[in-house]
Design a protein around this motif. Structure first.
Motif, PDB file in Angstrom:
ATOM      1  N   VAL A   2      55.747 -13.053  45.559  1.00  0.00           N
ATOM      2  CA  VAL A   2      54.615 -12.535  44.812  1.00  0.00           C
ATOM      3  C   VAL A   2      54.571 -13.194  43.445  1.00  0.00           C
ATOM      4  CG1 VAL A   2      53.633 -10.497  43.714  1.00  0.00           C
ATOM      5  CG2 VAL A   2      54.618 -10.333  45.995  1.00  0.00           C
ATOM      6  N   GLN A 227      61.958 -11.721  44.511  1.00  0.00           N
ATOM      7  CA  GLN A 227      60.782 -12.150  45.255  1.00  0.00           C
ATOM      8  C   GLN A 227      59.521 -11.398  44.832  1.00  0.00           C
ATOM      9  OE1 GLN A 227      63.738 -11.287  46.702  1.00  0.00           O
ATOM     10  NE2 GLN A 227      64.425 -13.390  47.042  1.00  0.00           N
ATOM     11  N   ASP A 229      59.004  -8.073  45.297  1.00  0.00           N
ATOM     12  CA  ASP A 229      58.810  -6.818  46.024  1.00  0.00           C
ATOM     13  C   ASP A 229      59.427  -5.660  45.236  1.00  0.00           C
ATOM     14  OD1 ASP A 229      57.599  -8.074  48.229  1.00  0.00           O
ATOM     15  OD2 ASP A 229      59.547  -8.560  49.089  1.00  0.00           O
ATOM     16  N   PHE A 257      61.512  -1.889  51.366  1.00  0.00           N
ATOM     17  CA  PHE A 257      60.844  -2.926  50.586  1.00  0.00           C
ATOM     18  C   PHE A 257      59.329  -2.724  50.644  1.00  0.00           C
ATOM     19  CE2 PHE A 257      64.889  -4.827  51.783  1.00  0.00           C
ATOM     20  CZ  PHE A 257      65.293  -5.470  50.616  1.00  0.00           C
ATOM     21  N   TYR A 258      58.721  -2.614  49.456  1.00  0.00           N
ATOM     22  CA  TYR A 258      57.274  -2.468  49.363  1.00  0.00           C
ATOM     23  C   TYR A 258      56.675  -3.757  48.796  1.00  0.00           C
ATOM     24  CZ  TYR A 258      57.882   2.589  49.964  1.00  0.00           C
ATOM     25  OH  TYR A 258      58.203   3.840  50.446  1.00  0.00           O
ATOM     26  N   GLU A 259      55.717  -4.344  49.502  1.00  0.00           N
ATOM     27  CA  GLU A 259      55.027  -5.512  48.989  1.00  0.00           C
ATOM     28  C   GLU A 259      54.052  -5.066  47.895  1.00  0.00           C
ATOM     29  OE1 GLU A 259      52.201  -9.213  50.540  1.00  0.00           O
ATOM     30  OE2 GLU A 259      53.116  -7.816  51.980  1.00  0.00           O
ATOM     31  N   ASP A 261      50.780  -5.687  45.495  1.00  0.00           N
ATOM     32  CA  ASP A 261      49.510  -6.408  45.413  1.00  0.00           C
ATOM     33  C   ASP A 261      49.468  -7.148  44.071  1.00  0.00           C
ATOM     34  OD1 ASP A 261      46.840  -7.201  45.012  1.00  0.00           O
ATOM     35  OD2 ASP A 261      46.056  -5.505  46.164  1.00  0.00           O
ATOM     36  N   THR A 267      50.903  -0.662  45.509  1.00  0.00           N
ATOM     37  CA  THR A 267      51.517  -0.781  46.825  1.00  0.00           C
ATOM     38  C   THR A 267      51.116   0.442  47.636  1.00  0.00           C
ATOM     39  OG1 THR A 267      53.576  -1.266  48.017  1.00  0.00           O
ATOM     40  CG2 THR A 267      53.692   0.392  46.262  1.00  0.00           C
ATOM     41  N   ALA A 271      52.412  -1.187  53.191  1.00  0.00           N
ATOM     42  CA  ALA A 271      53.077  -2.400  52.719  1.00  0.00           C
ATOM     43  C   ALA A 271      54.598  -2.271  52.788  1.00  0.00           C
ATOM     44  CB  ALA A 271      52.650  -2.695  51.292  1.00  0.00           C
ATOM     45  N   THR A 273      58.379  -2.262  54.441  1.00  0.00           N
ATOM     46  CA  THR A 273      59.299  -2.776  55.454  1.00  0.00           C
ATOM     47  C   THR A 273      60.631  -2.063  55.284  1.00  0.00           C
ATOM     48  OG1 THR A 273      58.259  -4.968  55.489  1.00  0.00           O
ATOM     49  CG2 THR A 273      60.498  -4.802  56.363  1.00  0.00           C
TER      50      THR A 273
END
Length: 449
Positions: A2, A227, A229, A257-259, A261, A267, A271, A273
């Motif tokens: 990101v 990364q 997240d 793990f939340y991605e 935006d 999030t 989003a 995982t």
């Protein structure tokens, strides 16, 4: 990976400021359009760990600034921040005084990480008892000034994370949630956005606060990964937090793990995982996070759900377990990573010591199960230049008061004690009274080099 746009995130905050900012956050007499413009251009803190050590080492050599600061929190009913100035060259602390958060502590924070953090020129502290977050302006290494108090929009805020002006709070009570905020550096205000994202935990729908005896099952930390997240550490999944079971029914812990935006920092549950954490098919209890130079996830595991097993350090990459090494000690909880020697330090609260491991030769190796003995270590933090490790001790079996122990770090991962600082601490140690009180000091945050 990101890529955050500081301008886009703060622009969104600025465009909505009239609807969400309380009166005390806007300077008296300031026009809202000017406030928004100032917000968009305010300096933010990237909080990227890589590069901090180089900057710190250079500044120390040039004598740019010889003083930093360290903060911890009393976590008492009338919560306070203890302020220490810090000699950057020698690591030693001087007590400067205490500042009220105007909130209440005393709720489960001893089983969490990152309850107090530095974000640029702001200090953020979670008040678990009053379910809110206090912010301060860092005016100098010896002085902080109250900036404001903001609702966590949940129960039992226990951990805070910040990156490039984006803040998330972890509410660990009940089903749990994470709440996002925009941080305004010039006045250290928090602007909430969106609704809290509920965590996937199997608890009683009406349960808002877990019993004291179930504190071990509460989620422990929220943190940004290299990364970009957002990682929430769930110690135990499917723990039934009610008066009858008190967490006796439990599944393995997980790394959630939340991605994020990149356009607005938000999030959602979509989003998410989930990476289960287990050892030979048996669930373990993950507690705290670090990252190495390659961006791999370093997780400290307190123990397996099988009684009698030792704590461990586990390395994950792209959601997959790479390797795990047990410390040989019980109750591994907090973790710190020193890059110069690729050293990993983890504190054992149960066994009252710190273990050291290394990644210097490639694979993860245990250096010393007991690098140093420390009475009931509950949190620790490296200085920005990573020359010193600051460990918060909650006293001993005889009920001595808490204190902070300063260690010098070395490339071979051993530690040398520099100072034991007890000034400012007034509460008796963890074992002096009832463990159920859980109102002893928590959290360590470092400011400056």
């Amino acid at each position: 990976m990101v890529s955050y746009s500081k301008f886009s995130i703060l622009s969104i905050a600025a465009s909505t400021i009239g609807a969400v900012v309380s009166a005390h956050e806007v300077p008296n007499g300031m026009d809202m359009s000017k406030y928004a413009s100032k917000l968009k251009n305010t300096r933010v803190n990237s909080n990227v760990r890589q590069g901090k050590a180089d900057k710190g080492a250079k500044a120390s050599k040039e004598g740019i600034d010889s003083t930093g600061a360290l903060y911890t929190m009393t976590n008492d009913v009338e919560n306070e921040i203890l302020v220490y100035s810090r000699d950057v060259s020698h690591g030693q602390l001087t007590f400067e005084g205490s500042v009220p958060t105007t909130g209440s502590g005393g709720q489960h924070l001893a089983v969490s990480a990152s309850s107090i953090i530095v974000a640029g020129e702001c200090l953020l502290a979670a008040n678990s008892g009053s379910h809110d977050i206090t912010t301060f302006r860092i005016k100098s290494p010896s002085e902080i000034e109250y900036a404001g108090k903001f609702e966590s929009n949940g129960f039992l805020p226990m951990s805070l994370a910040e990156k490039e002006g984006l803040v998330y709070a972890l509410n660990s009570g009940g089903s749990g949630s994470i709440q996002g905020y925009y941080l305004t550096q010039f006045n250290c205000g928090l602007i909430p956005f969106g609704s809290p994202v509920e965590l996937r935990q199997n608890v009683d729908p009406g349960q808002t606060e877990a019993p004291i005896t179930s504190a071990v099952v509460l989620p422990s930390e929220v943190v940004f990964t290299p990364q970009g997240d957002l990682l929430v550490i769930i110690k135990i999944n499917d723990a039934l937090l009610n008066s009858e079971t008190e967490g006796t029914t439990a599944g393995p812990g997980s790394l959630n793990f939340y991605e994020i935006d990149p356009t607005d920092g938000s999030t959602s549950d979509d989003a998410l995982t989930v990476v289960p954490v287990s050892l030979n098919g048996v669930g373990t209890i993950p507690f705290a996070f670090e990252a190495d130079e390659d961006g791999r996830t370093i997780i400290v595991e307190a123990a397996s759900t099988i009684l009698g097993s030792s704590g461990a350090i586990a390395i994950y990459q792209n959601g997959e377990l790479v390797e795990r090494v047990q410390t040989g000690e019980n109750g591994s909880c907090w973790v710190a990573y020193q890059r110069e020697g690729s050293c990993i330090y983890t504190s054992q609260t149960s066994n009252s010591n710190i273990s050291s491991l290394t990644l210097k030769n490639g694979p993860l190796e245990l250096v010393d199960s007991i690098a140093v003995d420390v009475d009931v270590p509950v949190d620790m933090r490296l200085s920005t230049d990573e020359r010193y490790l600051y460990v918060l001790s909650n006293g001993d079996l005889n009920g001595d008061t808490s204190h902070i122990i300063v260690y010098e770090t070395f490339e071979d991962c051993h530690l040398n004690e520099v100072q034991s600082m007890g000034d400012g601490f007034t509460q008796m140690g963890i074992f002096a009274g009832s463990f159920a009180d859980l109102n002893f000091e928590v959290g360590v945050a470092v400011y400056g080099l």
